[in-house]
Design a protein around this motif. Sequence first.
Motif, PDB file in Angstrom:
ATOM      1  N   SER A  40      -6.796   7.322  -2.386  1.00 14.15           N
ATOM      2  CA  SER A  40      -7.378   7.263  -1.037  1.00 14.15           C
ATOM      3  C   SER A  40      -6.293   7.086   0.021  1.00 14.15           C
ATOM      4  CB  SER A  40      -8.387   6.121  -0.946  1.00 14.15           C
ATOM      5  OG  SER A  40      -9.492   6.350  -1.777  1.00 14.15           O
ATOM      6  N   LEU A  41      -5.332   6.221  -0.267  1.00 16.74           N
ATOM      7  CA  LEU A  41      -4.219   6.026   0.665  1.00 16.74           C
ATOM      8  C   LEU A  41      -3.387   7.302   0.796  1.00 16.74           C
ATOM      9  CD1 LEU A  41      -3.268   2.476  -0.535  1.00 16.74           C
ATOM     10  CD2 LEU A  41      -3.815   3.036   1.830  1.00 16.74           C
ATOM     11  N   LYS A  42      -3.156   7.953  -0.333  1.00 16.57           N
ATOM     12  CA  LYS A  42      -2.390   9.211  -0.299  1.00 16.57           C
ATOM     13  C   LYS A  42      -3.107  10.263   0.532  1.00 16.57           C
ATOM     14  CE  LYS A  42      -2.747  12.443  -3.095  1.00 16.57           C
ATOM     15  NZ  LYS A  42      -3.415  13.774  -3.134  1.00 16.57           N
ATOM     16  N   ASP A  43      -4.407  10.439   0.297  1.00 17.76           N
ATOM     17  CA  ASP A  43      -5.167  11.466   1.023  1.00 17.76           C
ATOM     18  C   ASP A  43      -5.214  11.181   2.516  1.00 17.76           C
ATOM     19  OD1 ASP A  43      -5.657  12.711  -1.370  1.00 17.76           O
ATOM     20  OD2 ASP A  43      -7.705  11.954  -1.589  1.00 17.76           O
ATOM     21  N   THR A  44      -5.248   9.906   2.874  1.00 19.47           N
ATOM     22  CA  THR A  44      -5.354   9.539   4.287  1.00 19.47           C
ATOM     23  C   THR A  44      -4.020   9.584   5.009  1.00 19.47           C
ATOM     24  OG1 THR A  44      -7.237   8.096   3.801  1.00 19.47           O
ATOM     25  CG2 THR A  44      -6.085   7.724   5.889  1.00 19.47           C
ATOM     26  N   TYR A  45      -2.971   9.070   4.365  1.00 20.42           N
ATOM     27  CA  TYR A  45      -1.712   8.851   5.084  1.00 20.42           C
ATOM     28  C   TYR A  45      -0.611   9.868   4.787  1.00 20.42           C
ATOM     29  CZ  TYR A  45      -3.621   4.487   6.774  1.00 20.42           C
ATOM     30  OH  TYR A  45      -4.402   3.554   7.412  1.00 20.42           O
ATOM     31  N   LEU A  46      -0.707  10.644   3.712  1.00 18.24           N
ATOM     32  CA  LEU A  46       0.318  11.660   3.468  1.00 18.24           C
ATOM     33  C   LEU A  46       0.389  12.671   4.613  1.00 18.24           C
ATOM     34  CD1 LEU A  46       2.522  12.913   1.751  1.00 18.24           C
ATOM     35  CD2 LEU A  46       0.760  14.067   0.396  1.00 18.24           C
ATOM     36  N   ASP A  99       0.804  -1.229   0.000  1.00 18.24           N
ATOM     37  CA  ASP A  99       0.000   0.000   0.000  1.00 18.24           C
ATOM     38  C   ASP A  99       0.832   1.273   0.000  1.00 18.24           C
ATOM     39  OD1 ASP A  99      -2.569  -1.324   0.188  1.00 18.24           O
ATOM     40  OD2 ASP A  99      -1.993  -1.844   2.237  1.00 18.24           O
ATOM     41  N   ILE A 100       1.886   1.308   0.833  1.00 16.06           N
ATOM     42  CA  ILE A 100       2.688   2.532   0.974  1.00 16.06           C
ATOM     43  C   ILE A 100       4.168   2.159   1.066  1.00 16.06           C
ATOM     44  CG2 ILE A 100       3.207   4.544   2.431  1.00 16.06           C
ATOM     45  CD1 ILE A 100       0.343   4.540   3.375  1.00 16.06           C
ATOM     46  N   TYR A 101       4.991   2.946   0.419  1.00 22.77           N
ATOM     47  CA  TYR A 101       6.441   2.830   0.529  1.00 22.77           C
ATOM     48  C   TYR A 101       6.976   4.148   1.067  1.00 22.77           C
ATOM     49  CZ  TYR A 101      11.319   2.935  -1.205  1.00 22.77           C
ATOM     50  OH  TYR A 101      12.681   3.079  -1.314  1.00 22.77           O
ATOM     51  N   PRO A 102       7.279   4.221   2.382  1.00 24.58           N
ATOM     52  CA  PRO A 102       7.867   5.441   2.924  1.00 24.58           C
ATOM     53  C   PRO A 102       9.389   5.379   2.817  1.00 24.58           C
ATOM     54  CG  PRO A 102       7.325   3.933   4.710  1.00 24.58           C
ATOM     55  CD  PRO A 102       7.014   3.214   3.417  1.00 24.58           C
ATOM     56  N   ARG A 103       9.993   6.467   2.393  1.00 26.94           N
ATOM     57  CA  ARG A 103      11.456   6.478   2.267  1.00 26.94           C
ATOM     58  C   ARG A 103      12.009   7.767   2.875  1.00 26.94           C
ATOM     59  NH1 ARG A 103      15.416   2.996  -0.026  1.00 26.94           N
ATOM     60  NH2 ARG A 103      17.377   3.974   0.595  1.00 26.94           N
ATOM     61  N   PHE A 104      12.690   7.627   4.013  1.00 28.48           N
ATOM     62  CA  PHE A 104      13.245   8.779   4.719  1.00 28.48           C
ATOM     63  C   PHE A 104      14.724   8.966   4.396  1.00 28.48           C
ATOM     64  CE2 PHE A 104       9.970   6.713   7.376  1.00 28.48           C
ATOM     65  CZ  PHE A 104       8.996   7.692   7.286  1.00 28.48           C
ATOM     66  N   PHE A 117       2.378   5.852  -2.835  1.00 28.25           N
ATOM     67  CA  PHE A 117       1.056   5.364  -2.438  1.00 28.25           C
ATOM     68  C   PHE A 117       0.418   4.573  -3.573  1.00 28.25           C
ATOM     69  CE2 PHE A 117       1.972   9.321  -0.273  1.00 28.25           C
ATOM     70  CZ  PHE A 117       1.710   9.015   1.060  1.00 28.25           C
ATOM     71  N   ARG A 118      -0.264   3.491  -3.225  1.00 29.91           N
ATOM     72  CA  ARG A 118      -0.897   2.630  -4.213  1.00 29.91           C
ATOM     73  C   ARG A 118      -2.063   3.310  -4.904  1.00 29.91           C
ATOM     74  NH1 ARG A 118      -5.165  -0.830  -3.629  1.00 29.91           N
ATOM     75  NH2 ARG A 118      -5.094  -0.683  -1.363  1.00 29.91           N
ATOM     76  N   ASN A 119      -2.794   4.157  -4.183  1.00 28.86           N
ATOM     77  CA  ASN A 119      -3.932   4.849  -4.799  1.00 28.86           C
ATOM     78  C   ASN A 119      -4.170   6.193  -4.113  1.00 28.86           C
ATOM     79  OD1 ASN A 119      -5.458   4.393  -2.427  1.00 28.86           O
ATOM     80  ND2 ASN A 119      -6.325   2.497  -3.221  1.00 28.86           N
ATOM     81  N   ALA A 161       6.843   6.106 -12.670  1.00 34.06           N
ATOM     82  CA  ALA A 161       5.992   6.173 -13.857  1.00 34.06           C
ATOM     83  C   ALA A 161       5.047   4.977 -13.935  1.00 34.06           C
ATOM     84  CB  ALA A 161       6.856   6.250 -15.115  1.00 34.06           C
ATOM     85  N   ILE A 162       5.558   3.805 -13.606  1.00 34.57           N
ATOM     86  CA  ILE A 162       4.723   2.597 -13.623  1.00 34.57           C
ATOM     87  C   ILE A 162       3.603   2.715 -12.601  1.00 34.57           C
ATOM     88  CG2 ILE A 162       4.717   0.118 -13.129  1.00 34.57           C
ATOM     89  CD1 ILE A 162       7.672   0.149 -14.231  1.00 34.57           C
ATOM     90  N   LEU A 163       3.944   3.172 -11.406  1.00 34.27           N
ATOM     91  CA  LEU A 163       2.935   3.350 -10.357  1.00 34.27           C
ATOM     92  C   LEU A 163       1.896   4.385 -10.772  1.00 34.27           C
ATOM     93  CD1 LEU A 163       1.965   2.658  -7.508  1.00 34.27           C
ATOM     94  CD2 LEU A 163       3.561   4.384  -6.634  1.00 34.27           C
ATOM     95  N   SER A 164       2.334   5.477 -11.379  1.00 34.87           N
ATOM     96  CA  SER A 164       1.403   6.509 -11.854  1.00 34.87           C
ATOM     97  C   SER A 164       0.429   5.947 -12.880  1.00 34.87           C
ATOM     98  CB  SER A 164       2.182   7.679 -12.476  1.00 34.87           C
ATOM     99  OG  SER A 164       2.981   8.334 -11.521  1.00 34.87           O
ATOM    100  N   SER A 165       0.913   5.036 -13.717  1.00 35.94           N
ATOM    101  CA  SER A 165       0.057   4.460 -14.757  1.00 35.94           C
ATOM    102  C   SER A 165      -1.057   3.605 -14.173  1.00 35.94           C
ATOM    103  CB  SER A 165       0.896   3.617 -15.727  1.00 35.94           C
ATOM    104  OG  SER A 165       1.243   2.364 -15.170  1.00 35.94           O
ATOM    105  N   ARG A 166      -0.913   3.234 -12.900  1.00 34.43           N
ATOM    106  CA  ARG A 166      -1.907   2.403 -12.241  1.00 34.43           C
ATOM    107  C   ARG A 166      -2.656   3.137 -11.128  1.00 34.43           C
ATOM    108  NH1 ARG A 166       1.873  -0.380 -14.638  1.00 34.43           N
ATOM    109  NH2 ARG A 166       1.719  -2.599 -15.125  1.00 34.43           N
ATOM    110  N   GLY A 167      -2.602   4.462 -11.178  1.00 25.54           N
ATOM    111  CA  GLY A 167      -3.363   5.258 -10.232  1.00 25.54           C
ATOM    112  C   GLY A 167      -2.641   5.604  -8.944  1.00 25.54           C
ATOM    113  N   GLY A 168      -1.369   5.236  -8.836  1.00 31.14           N
ATOM    114  CA  GLY A 168      -0.595   5.547  -7.642  1.00 31.14           C
ATOM    115  C   GLY A 168       0.155   6.856  -7.783  1.00 31.14           C
ATOM    116  N   SER A 169       0.971   7.179  -6.780  1.00 29.94           N
ATOM    117  CA  SER A 169       1.670   8.465  -6.776  1.00 29.94           C
ATOM    118  C   SER A 169       2.861   8.429  -5.838  1.00 29.94           C
ATOM    119  CB  SER A 169       0.715   9.592  -6.355  1.00 29.94           C
ATOM    120  OG  SER A 169       0.156   9.310  -5.081  1.00 29.94           O
TER     121      SER A 169
END
Length: 271
Positions: free
Chosen positions: A254-260, A198-203, A250-252, A216-224
């Motif tokens: 909704s996950l971005k809006d919630t967890y960012l 669902d999420i890849y955090p990188r500090f 983020f995979r999608n 780019a691949i993730l963006s093509s599938r609705g991620g960011s």
Amino acid sequence: MKIDQSFIKKHLPALKECVNNASREIINIYSSNNFGEISKSDGSPLTIADQKANEVIMCNLKDISPDIPIVSEETFDKSFLNEIKSLYWLVDPLDGTREFINKTDEFTVNIALICDKKAVFGIVASPVKEKIWHGSIFDDNQREESLPDCLRLVMSKSHKSINDEAFLEFLDDRNVKYQIIEKGSSLKLCGLADNNADIYPRFGPTSEWDIAAGHAILSSRGGSVFQLSNCKELAYSKQDTILNPAFAAFRNKSLKDTYLPILSEFYKKLV
């Protein structure tokens, strides 16, 4: 030169062949006992496989698109930052060299096309799995938007840091349920694209070529992929450094809006 879906479609077969050619060079070295390992000036490892894959990719990309410059990890120099164009190929011929050396099988070949500071196309190959991922911002793949009961966090096998551990404690304090999925190289971003995380955090530090293709691949599938310091989408072609700031993928939406916001709050505590 116009970069659009027709450009990608025209060159995709040759790009697949390019990463397959590089993968074969890598596997030839991987199957031997002679990696020719040395340390680069920044302390990161370099093998014969990195060099052989780079030679193949550089040659193939010049045949595919002679007018598009190539920026590769193995030929990069800081002086290039002043010369980077708005359109160029960004290459990591062997992403996950430590995983390669440690024989974990979790290394990849990464090629991205950068246009106006965005990763517009990416192709990633897993030499061991003989699998290829590709995608562009021109694709229109819908994504399931529901939130999971248990957050699947993908983290590095060889780079887990004190900050990663602190983030897990931060989630514990907020009663966020999660599980850890360990992957190497750009397989972390491909895992999100495949709906296996669902999420890849990188500090910690990464370079632009480490994640551009997967982005780019993730963006093509609705991620960011978003920066944690300012909650803006990660951009490329920086003039001062090839390193990325701290980010989360983020995979999608909704996950971005919630967890960012949660990740951003944690990051502000770090800095």
